[in-house]
Structure formats: structure tokens, C-alpha cells
Design an enzyme around this catalytic site. Structure first.
Site, short mmCIF file in Angstrom:
data_model
loop_
_atom_site.label_atom_id
_atom_site.label_comp_id
_atom_site.label_asym_id
_atom_site.label_seq_id
_atom_site.Cartn_x
_atom_site.Cartn_y
_atom_site.Cartn_z
CE LYS A 11 -4.05 -2.05 2.31
NZ LYS A 11 -5.00 -1.89 3.42
CE1 TYR A 51 -9.54 -2.60 0.50
CE2 TYR A 51 -8.48 -0.82 -0.68
CZ TYR A 51 -8.40 -1.93 0.13
OH TYR A 51 -7.19 -2.38 0.58
CG PHE A 59 -13.01 2.45 7.16
CD1 PHE A 59 -12.59 1.80 6.01
CD2 PHE A 59 -13.64 1.71 8.15
CE1 PHE A 59 -12.81 0.44 5.84
CE2 PHE A 59 -13.86 0.35 7.99
CZ PHE A 59 -13.44 -0.28 6.82
NE ARG A 87 -6.53 -11.98 5.71
CZ ARG A 87 -7.14 -10.79 5.67
NH1 ARG A 87 -7.12 -10.08 4.55
NH2 ARG A 87 -7.75 -10.29 6.70
CB THR A 93 -7.28 -5.10 10.18
OG1 THR A 93 -7.83 -6.27 9.57
CG2 THR A 93 -7.61 -3.89 9.33
NE ARG A 104 -2.50 -5.30 7.31
CZ ARG A 104 -3.67 -5.80 6.97
NH1 ARG A 104 -4.25 -6.73 7.72
NH2 ARG A 104 -4.27 -5.38 5.88
CG ASN A 114 -3.67 -1.93 7.00
OD1 ASN A 114 -3.56 -1.66 5.81
ND2 ASN A 114 -4.72 -2.57 7.49
CG HIS A 117 -5.59 -6.11 -0.20
ND1 HIS A 117 -6.83 -6.07 0.39
CD2 HIS A 117 -5.69 -7.03 -1.21
CE1 HIS A 117 -7.64 -6.92 -0.24
NE2 HIS A 117 -6.97 -7.51 -1.22
CD GLU A 128 -9.08 -9.00 -3.66
OE1 GLU A 128 -9.93 -8.56 -2.86
OE2 GLU A 128 -7.98 -9.49 -3.29
P1 IDP Z 1 -8.01 -6.47 5.98
O1 IDP Z 1 -7.23 -5.55 5.05
O2 IDP Z 1 -7.16 -6.90 7.16
O3 IDP Z 1 -8.66 -7.62 5.26
P2 IDP Z 1 -10.65 -5.14 6.15
O4 IDP Z 1 -11.53 -5.15 7.36
O5 IDP Z 1 -11.08 -5.92 4.93
O6 IDP Z 1 -9.17 -5.58 6.64
O7 IDP Z 1 -10.46 -3.61 5.75
C1 IDP Z 1 -9.90 -3.22 4.52
C2 IDP Z 1 -8.97 -2.06 4.74
O8 IDP Z 1 -9.73 -0.93 5.17
C3 IDP Z 1 -7.93 -2.26 5.86
O9 IDP Z 1 -6.79 -3.01 5.46
C4 IDP Z 1 -7.59 -0.82 6.20
O10 IDP Z 1 -6.67 -0.25 5.27
C5 IDP Z 1 -8.95 -0.13 6.06
N1 IDP Z 1 -9.64 -0.05 7.36
C6 IDP Z 1 -10.24 -1.06 8.03
N2 IDP Z 1 -10.78 -0.64 9.21
C7 IDP Z 1 -10.50 0.70 9.25
C8 IDP Z 1 -10.80 1.73 10.23
O11 IDP Z 1 -11.41 1.49 11.28
N3 IDP Z 1 -10.33 2.99 9.92
C9 IDP Z 1 -9.65 3.29 8.76
N4 IDP Z 1 -9.36 2.36 7.84
C10 IDP Z 1 -9.77 1.08 8.08
#
Ligand code: IDP
Length: 140
Positions: A11, A51, A59, A87, A93, A104, A114, A117, A128
Site C-alpha cells: 500500500k 474496495y 472509513f 494473511r 488489520t 503489519r 497498514n 492488502h 482481484e
Molecule cells: P483487511 O485488510 O485486514 O482484510 P478489512 O476489514 O477488509 O481488513 O479492511 C480493509 C482495509 O480498510 C484495511 O486493510 C484498512 O486499510 C482499512 N480499514 C479497516 N478498518 C479501518 C478503520 O477502522 N479505519 C480506517 N481504515 C480502516
């Protein structure tokens, strides 16, 4: 377990800090082979399509801004149990909840920024990969 492919993104927060090599070393160290890779920059609209599943989340706008703020590196990773393995090496996350040694935990700045992805299942991995790569770019 059969050999699987999964989709990965390095990212903007990580490409900006020159962490592509360090993250690739973690992926390869976990036994994942990078079978396709390219550096691209998404528009906010393209980030929104990718997304779309998070469209209703508070968010979403911030996430699309972030994902289109700098270049990203998109990748296809291959290996035994690659989806779950990726993963695991990514970590939770929220970097504050990520296990020691994960990408991470080591590199992420926040729950949003973070660093990586990774697809969360076989269907999303296939979708994807097809969104970002043509068959010609996928050499095993
Ligand atoms: P993942 O990337 O670990 O699968 P997801 O819940 O699918 O997590 O969320 C996708 C992406 O959205 C996260 O990797 C992160 O960049 C962003 N994200 C998730 N939760 C939050 C939040 O509470 N605030 C801001 N960004 C968030």
C-alpha cells in the site's frame, strides 16, 4: 493442500517509505513466491471499485483517498495454502493487534495505513487477480 494463488498489494504508506523490498523479503521468507508484480497508481474511482465491499463503512472515503495517494505494488503470490499463509504473514488489520514478526506489526502506521492488502478467500483472490493482471502476465 494444493498450490494456491492469492492477490497482494503493497500500500501507499509502504511504497512511500521504500519498504517494497523489506515486505517482499517477508513474503518470500514465509514461502510465498511472487509470480507477478507491478507498480501502478490508482485513481480514487478505481480504488473505490476495488474496495466497493466497504462502501457503507465510515472509513470508505478515507480508504479510497489513501489508496490513490501514492503508487502501489500489486502482486500475485503463489504457494501451498497461499491465501491463509499471506494473511498470517500480514498480521491483524490493526497493527496494535498484529502478532510479532508480521508485516503489519513491523511496518504499519495505523489501522488504515497498514502497509499491505491480501485476499481473504479463494473467490476474492481469483476476482482481484483478474482485476489487475491479464493471463499473459501470469507466468508460473
Ligand atoms: P483487511 O485488510 O485486514 O482484510 P478489512 O476489514 O477488509 O481488513 O479492511 C480493509 C482495509 O480498510 C484495511 O486493510 C484498512 O486499510 C482499512 N480499514 C479497516 N478498518 C479501518 C478503520 O477502522 N479505519 C480506517 N481504515 C480502516
Amino acid at each position: 493442500m494444493a498450490i494456491q494463488r492469492t492477490f497482494s498489494i503493497i500500500k501507499p504508506d509502504a511504497t512511500k517509505r521504500n519498504l517494497t523490498g523489506a515486505i517482499n523479503a517477508k513474503l518470500e521468507g514465509a514461502g510465498l513466491r511472487i509470480v507477478a508484480q507491478k507498480r501502478i497508481k490508482l485513481s480514487k474511482e478505481q480504488a473505490g471499485v476495488f474496495y466497493a465491499v466497504h462502501k457503507e463503512r465510515p472509513f470508505y472515503d478515507e480508504l479510497c483517498e489513501f489508496m490513490s495517494s501514492e503508487p502501489i505494488v500489486v502482486q500475485v503470490l503463489e504457494g501451498e495454502n497461499a491465501i491463509l499463509k499471506n494473511r498470517e504473514v500480514m498480521g491483524a488489520t490493526n497493527p496494535e493487534e498484529a502478532a510479532e514478526g508480521t508485516i503489519r506489526k513491523e511496518f504499519a502506521l495505523s489501522i488504515g495505513e497498514n502497509s499491505v492488502h491480501g485476499s481473504d478467500g479463494e473467490d476474492t483472490a481469483a476476482e482481484e487477480i483478474a482485476y489487475f493482471f491479464s493471463g499473459l502476465e501470469l507466468v508460473g
